[in-house]
Design a protein around this motif. Sequence first.
Motif, PDB file in Angstrom:
ATOM      1  N   ASP A 135       0.849  -1.186   0.000  1.00 21.13           N
ATOM      2  CA  ASP A 135       0.000   0.000   0.000  1.00 21.13           C
ATOM      3  C   ASP A 135       0.887   1.240   0.000  1.00 21.13           C
ATOM      4  OD1 ASP A 135      -2.001  -1.839   0.241  1.00 21.13           O
ATOM      5  OD2 ASP A 135      -2.599  -1.262   2.274  1.00 21.13           O
ATOM      6  N   GLY A 136       0.471   2.275  -0.712  1.00 17.88           N
ATOM      7  CA  GLY A 136       1.282   3.485  -0.715  1.00 17.88           C
ATOM      8  C   GLY A 136       0.775   4.513  -1.701  1.00 17.88           C
ATOM      9  N   LYS A 137       1.631   5.521  -1.993  1.00 16.28           N
ATOM     10  CA  LYS A 137       1.269   6.622  -2.880  1.00 16.28           C
ATOM     11  C   LYS A 137       2.355   6.857  -3.919  1.00 16.28           C
ATOM     12  CE  LYS A 137      -1.546   9.276   0.419  1.00 16.28           C
ATOM     13  NZ  LYS A 137      -1.713  10.604   1.085  1.00 16.28           N
ATOM     14  N   VAL A 138       1.937   7.284  -5.106  1.00 14.43           N
ATOM     15  CA  VAL A 138       2.882   7.729  -6.127  1.00 14.43           C
ATOM     16  C   VAL A 138       3.271   9.161  -5.778  1.00 14.43           C
ATOM     17  CG1 VAL A 138       3.234   8.247  -8.567  1.00 14.43           C
ATOM     18  CG2 VAL A 138       1.923   6.231  -7.888  1.00 14.43           C
ATOM     19  N   ILE A 139       4.516   9.373  -5.435  1.00 12.54           N
ATOM     20  CA  ILE A 139       4.948  10.704  -4.996  1.00 12.54           C
ATOM     21  C   ILE A 139       5.568  11.526  -6.113  1.00 12.54           C
ATOM     22  CG2 ILE A 139       5.237  10.007  -2.592  1.00 12.54           C
ATOM     23  CD1 ILE A 139       8.256   9.811  -3.113  1.00 12.54           C
ATOM     24  N   GLU A 140       6.009  10.858  -7.209  1.00 12.61           N
ATOM     25  CA  GLU A 140       6.616  11.634  -8.283  1.00 12.61           C
ATOM     26  C   GLU A 140       6.659  10.830  -9.571  1.00 12.61           C
ATOM     27  OE1 GLU A 140       9.878  14.469  -7.386  1.00 12.61           O
ATOM     28  OE2 GLU A 140      11.054  13.224  -8.747  1.00 12.61           O
ATOM     29  N   LEU A 141       6.459  11.531 -10.685  1.00 13.39           N
ATOM     30  CA  LEU A 141       6.627  10.985 -12.023  1.00 13.39           C
ATOM     31  C   LEU A 141       7.586  11.891 -12.785  1.00 13.39           C
ATOM     32  CD1 LEU A 141       2.864  10.366 -12.934  1.00 13.39           C
ATOM     33  CD2 LEU A 141       4.471   8.687 -12.008  1.00 13.39           C
ATOM     34  N   ARG A 142       8.525  11.281 -13.536  1.00 10.61           N
ATOM     35  CA  ARG A 142       9.482  12.051 -14.333  1.00 10.61           C
ATOM     36  C   ARG A 142       9.503  11.509 -15.753  1.00 10.61           C
ATOM     37  NH1 ARG A 142      13.889  14.912 -11.854  1.00 10.61           N
ATOM     38  NH2 ARG A 142      13.560  15.129  -9.607  1.00 10.61           N
ATOM     39  N   VAL A 143       9.672  12.418 -16.724  1.00 12.32           N
ATOM     40  CA  VAL A 143       9.797  12.025 -18.127  1.00 12.32           C
ATOM     41  C   VAL A 143      11.110  12.559 -18.665  1.00 12.32           C
ATOM     42  CG1 VAL A 143       8.834  12.232 -20.447  1.00 12.32           C
ATOM     43  CG2 VAL A 143       7.304  11.993 -18.482  1.00 12.32           C
ATOM     44  N   SER A 144      11.958  11.648 -19.201  1.00  8.51           N
ATOM     45  CA  SER A 144      13.246  12.020 -19.782  1.00  8.51           C
ATOM     46  C   SER A 144      13.614  10.991 -20.837  1.00  8.51           C
ATOM     47  CB  SER A 144      14.336  12.072 -18.703  1.00  8.51           C
ATOM     48  OG  SER A 144      15.626  12.135 -19.297  1.00  8.51           O
ATOM     49  N   PHE A 146      16.621   9.978 -21.432  1.00  7.25           N
ATOM     50  CA  PHE A 146      17.868   9.313 -21.048  1.00  7.25           C
ATOM     51  C   PHE A 146      17.755   8.789 -19.612  1.00  7.25           C
ATOM     52  CE2 PHE A 146      19.096  12.681 -24.099  1.00  7.25           C
ATOM     53  CZ  PHE A 146      19.484  11.853 -25.135  1.00  7.25           C
ATOM     54  N   HIS A 147      18.832   8.111 -19.191  1.00  8.34           N
ATOM     55  CA  HIS A 147      18.935   7.635 -17.803  1.00  8.34           C
ATOM     56  C   HIS A 147      17.729   6.769 -17.435  1.00  8.34           C
ATOM     57  CE1 HIS A 147      22.285  10.303 -17.816  1.00  8.34           C
ATOM     58  NE2 HIS A 147      21.520  11.368 -17.959  1.00  8.34           N
ATOM     59  N   TYR A 148      16.873   7.243 -16.502  1.00  5.95           N
ATOM     60  CA  TYR A 148      15.740   6.447 -16.045  1.00  5.95           C
ATOM     61  C   TYR A 148      14.570   6.454 -17.030  1.00  5.95           C
ATOM     62  CZ  TYR A 148      17.690   6.088 -11.288  1.00  5.95           C
ATOM     63  OH  TYR A 148      18.463   5.795 -10.189  1.00  5.95           O
ATOM     64  N   GLY A 149      14.599   7.324 -18.048  1.00  6.72           N
ATOM     65  CA  GLY A 149      13.465   7.419 -18.954  1.00  6.72           C
ATOM     66  C   GLY A 149      12.239   7.911 -18.204  1.00  6.72           C
ATOM     67  N   LYS A 150      11.097   7.235 -18.394  1.00  9.70           N
ATOM     68  CA  LYS A 150       9.902   7.551 -17.611  1.00  9.70           C
ATOM     69  C   LYS A 150      10.030   6.847 -16.260  1.00  9.70           C
ATOM     70  CE  LYS A 150       6.611   8.397 -21.351  1.00  9.70           C
ATOM     71  NZ  LYS A 150       5.336   7.997 -21.988  1.00  9.70           N
ATOM     72  N   LEU A 151      10.043   7.639 -15.201  1.00  4.85           N
ATOM     73  CA  LEU A 151      10.322   7.129 -13.852  1.00  4.85           C
ATOM     74  C   LEU A 151       9.144   7.389 -12.927  1.00  4.85           C
ATOM     75  CD1 LEU A 151      12.323   6.133 -11.580  1.00  4.85           C
ATOM     76  CD2 LEU A 151      12.987   8.537 -11.344  1.00  4.85           C
ATOM     77  N   MET A 152       8.719   6.349 -12.192  1.00  2.00           N
ATOM     78  CA  MET A 152       7.716   6.483 -11.136  1.00  2.00           C
ATOM     79  C   MET A 152       8.352   6.219  -9.784  1.00  2.00           C
ATOM     80  SD  MET A 152       4.238   4.252 -10.351  1.00  2.00           S
ATOM     81  CE  MET A 152       3.159   5.121 -11.482  1.00  2.00           C
ATOM     82  N   LEU A 153       8.115   7.114  -8.830  1.00 11.52           N
ATOM     83  CA  LEU A 153       8.547   6.921  -7.446  1.00 11.52           C
ATOM     84  C   LEU A 153       7.310   6.656  -6.593  1.00 11.52           C
ATOM     85  CD1 LEU A 153      11.233   9.744  -7.057  1.00 11.52           C
ATOM     86  CD2 LEU A 153      11.569   7.340  -7.652  1.00 11.52           C
ATOM     87  N   PHE A 154       7.293   5.482  -5.946  1.00 12.40           N
ATOM     88  CA  PHE A 154       6.139   5.029  -5.176  1.00 12.40           C
ATOM     89  C   PHE A 154       6.559   4.874  -3.717  1.00 12.40           C
ATOM     90  CE2 PHE A 154       3.642   1.447  -3.441  1.00 12.40           C
ATOM     91  CZ  PHE A 154       2.352   1.928  -3.638  1.00 12.40           C
ATOM     92  N   LYS A 155       5.924   5.621  -2.810  1.00 14.86           N
ATOM     93  CA  LYS A 155       6.267   5.574  -1.381  1.00 14.86           C
ATOM     94  C   LYS A 155       5.306   4.622  -0.671  1.00 14.86           C
ATOM     95  CE  LYS A 155       8.598   7.140   2.248  1.00 14.86           C
ATOM     96  NZ  LYS A 155       8.633   8.579   2.573  1.00 14.86           N
ATOM     97  N   ASP A 188       9.902  17.083 -21.476  1.00 11.53           N
ATOM     98  CA  ASP A 188      10.425  16.519 -20.222  1.00 11.53           C
ATOM     99  C   ASP A 188       9.793  17.260 -19.055  1.00 11.53           C
ATOM    100  OD1 ASP A 188      11.958  15.120 -21.981  1.00 11.53           O
ATOM    101  OD2 ASP A 188      13.888  15.892 -21.295  1.00 11.53           O
ATOM    102  N   VAL A 189       9.021  16.561 -18.250  1.00 15.68           N
ATOM    103  CA  VAL A 189       8.300  17.205 -17.150  1.00 15.68           C
ATOM    104  C   VAL A 189       8.403  16.362 -15.885  1.00 15.68           C
ATOM    105  CG1 VAL A 189       6.667  18.406 -18.654  1.00 15.68           C
ATOM    106  CG2 VAL A 189       6.125  16.098 -17.833  1.00 15.68           C
ATOM    107  N   ILE A 190       8.042  16.980 -14.763  1.00 14.23           N
ATOM    108  CA  ILE A 190       7.948  16.308 -13.460  1.00 14.23           C
ATOM    109  C   ILE A 190       6.571  16.595 -12.880  1.00 14.23           C
ATOM    110  CG2 ILE A 190       8.881  16.159 -11.120  1.00 14.23           C
ATOM    111  CD1 ILE A 190      11.561  17.117 -12.246  1.00 14.23           C
ATOM    112  N   VAL A 191       5.907  15.541 -12.391  1.00 13.29           N
ATOM    113  CA  VAL A 191       4.583  15.668 -11.773  1.00 13.29           C
ATOM    114  C   VAL A 191       4.610  14.957 -10.430  1.00 13.29           C
ATOM    115  CG1 VAL A 191       2.147  15.034 -11.980  1.00 13.29           C
ATOM    116  CG2 VAL A 191       3.382  15.846 -13.983  1.00 13.29           C
ATOM    117  N   LYS A 192       3.911  15.504  -9.426  1.00 11.00           N
ATOM    118  CA  LYS A 192       3.835  14.888  -8.102  1.00 11.00           C
ATOM    119  C   LYS A 192       2.366  14.609  -7.767  1.00 11.00           C
ATOM    120  CE  LYS A 192       8.150  16.991  -6.592  1.00 11.00           C
ATOM    121  NZ  LYS A 192       8.892  17.712  -5.550  1.00 11.00           N
TER     122      LYS A 192
END
Length: 682
Positions: A135-144, A146-155, A188-192
Amino acid sequence: MKTIWNKFTKITYKKTILGIVGCLALLSPAYAEECDVEAMDAFAYEDCVKAKSGGTVSTTDFGDKASPQKNSGIDNADGMETKMVLKPDAPTYRPFERDAYLTSSFGENRGTRYHAGFDYSTQMEEGWPIYAPEDGKVIELRVSPFHYGKLMLFKGKSGKTWAFAHQSSFGKLDDQIIKKQYSSKKNDVIVKPGTSYKKGDTLTFAGSTGIGNPHLHLEVRLDNDRIINPALAGVAVADTMAPQIFGIAVWQGNHLAITTPEAIDKGCVETPVKNEFNLSMAVKIADYSREPKENPMSVRRITVWRYDEKIFDERLDTLRYSRMSQIRDQLLWAEEADTAGDWHVINAKLAPLSTYRLEVEDFNGNTTSKKFTFHGRCKSDKPLPLTKVQTSPLFTFLSRPMLDLFRCENGMKFTALAKDQVIEEDMCKAFKHRPITVGRLLEIYPEMTNIHYAADAGSTGDGKAVDETIAIYSFNQYQKSVNWTTKIGDIGVTQKITGIPTGRDTTKKILAVTRTHTDSLDFLEFHPKGMQLKNWTVCVENSENNHPLYWLGETSRNWFIFSKQTKGKNRCATTNELRDIANINNEEAPTLGFPYWGDMFIGGIRQPALRIPLMFKYDGVADGNSITVTVGKKWVAAEYDSEPREIVIEGEKLPEAGGTFNLKIVDEAGHKASYDVDVPEL
């Protein structure tokens, strides 16, 4: 003690020690009485004698109760001591419903850093659903691109942050990404979002954004600095093969010996100096996840016993972002760095006449064990390749410059110089025809500043004659900065280095530079590769070629421009690692290949997308915002897929077949290009 030890090299270990005891007893009965050779091992006995004679003895305990070893950017989970064995949780989390094997492991060598997670193959397919680990929350999404590409951070509720990289789609959260892109007119954007998910919910979808073929990169972060081995968080590891040992290197100062698997399997490891202490050792190890053996990875544990005493135990449980650059304290750089396996330093005290057992364990508990003793020569040993794509006779092996005198066999001639004075006319006659450390040559010729090498076109192997010089600079192990100016032919080279690490190696450190030619380019090679630095500022003064400076990717063999550098006759650039460098004249912006219809994922659903190949030799795009697509006056979002270098545009946002849209590109060197693209038939 070393002098006495050398005197008795033909006598068995025990008799030698007993002989020394007898000699010492004649001098002082206290030695024989308190330094008991029968009760002490070689190290304890040596320390005892040293202490009795007034010398300083290290109090470090290398046994099981030793204080925790510092592992060069590798700690253990939650800061626990190395000697505490951390048991992985039972495998309770599988990211996919389908079986997936590892293609990369936690702590794997990535040149200037460790790999911070597990990579799972998705069998060259995009769109595999990935499920929430807790159980948790998506705290951040990144689009790039290179490197991680589309990245989801889940807490998660556990406090851990789970990172899912290279995604094709964030599922229902794609709407927030698209809204941010069109409001900001940036790709390339960042969403929380802060969106909640339950364990087992469909969270995101695997893809190939960023670097690499379709796969999932999974990290488990404890905080903003520490990353834990995912196996310790209950992530399943489908690894059925035990690690393999590809070589052992033993050295004392600049004397180096290398042993291949054939000899190691028979219990023999070569040492470069006979029956002496102060030996150092590194072991080349690789693990694989499946057959065929395509994916060499890292290992979780390396343990070494001398007889029944554990003298080294290193476990890869936690990494720190802040210490990633210290990877070369543990993994020594070699010119064959993109071949299977890494050279792991065994930071332990080694005795010459002992029996050792090496045990290596992977992340799934598979182990390999080797038992060996040191010998001056192993009958079954074979030459071990030390380079892979190296052109010049100067190369780096185990983070030290080497000279390949085996080139003598093909007619290459080497001459040692002290500035302009010849001090050894023909090094091929003076030395055996095999690689030798440049440090060893400096011990023999302390005044040497250059090595000249030459060969005709028939001797080089590439049909081109060579006539070049290697410039050499030596400094002591305590020196933290260097300012060195030299000339390679008519090219002036200045290196200003700060933050040079000072380690346990007491030998002099060596810098070396030469010029070589490949891919229609002249470029400068700098050695040793893999040296950790705060800053390396290199200036190249080349009256014949003052074009921008580019650096060479050691494994990709691609050239990349320094984003920041001076202009004019004297070009300077700064980084934190020695690189091979070339002045390159490139005035061509990227061009486009033929557009074709493919697909992309939006909301986890496959959608038609126009894919446009991007073609360039040297300068690609710096980020996704270097690409601008407009339909009429309307801005349209675009993705850049860095492998296989394609621009991807949602089909619904484009005109019907036969219509046109505009695509603008700014590459890394600042070249601009604008193209009107015709939309093909779907």
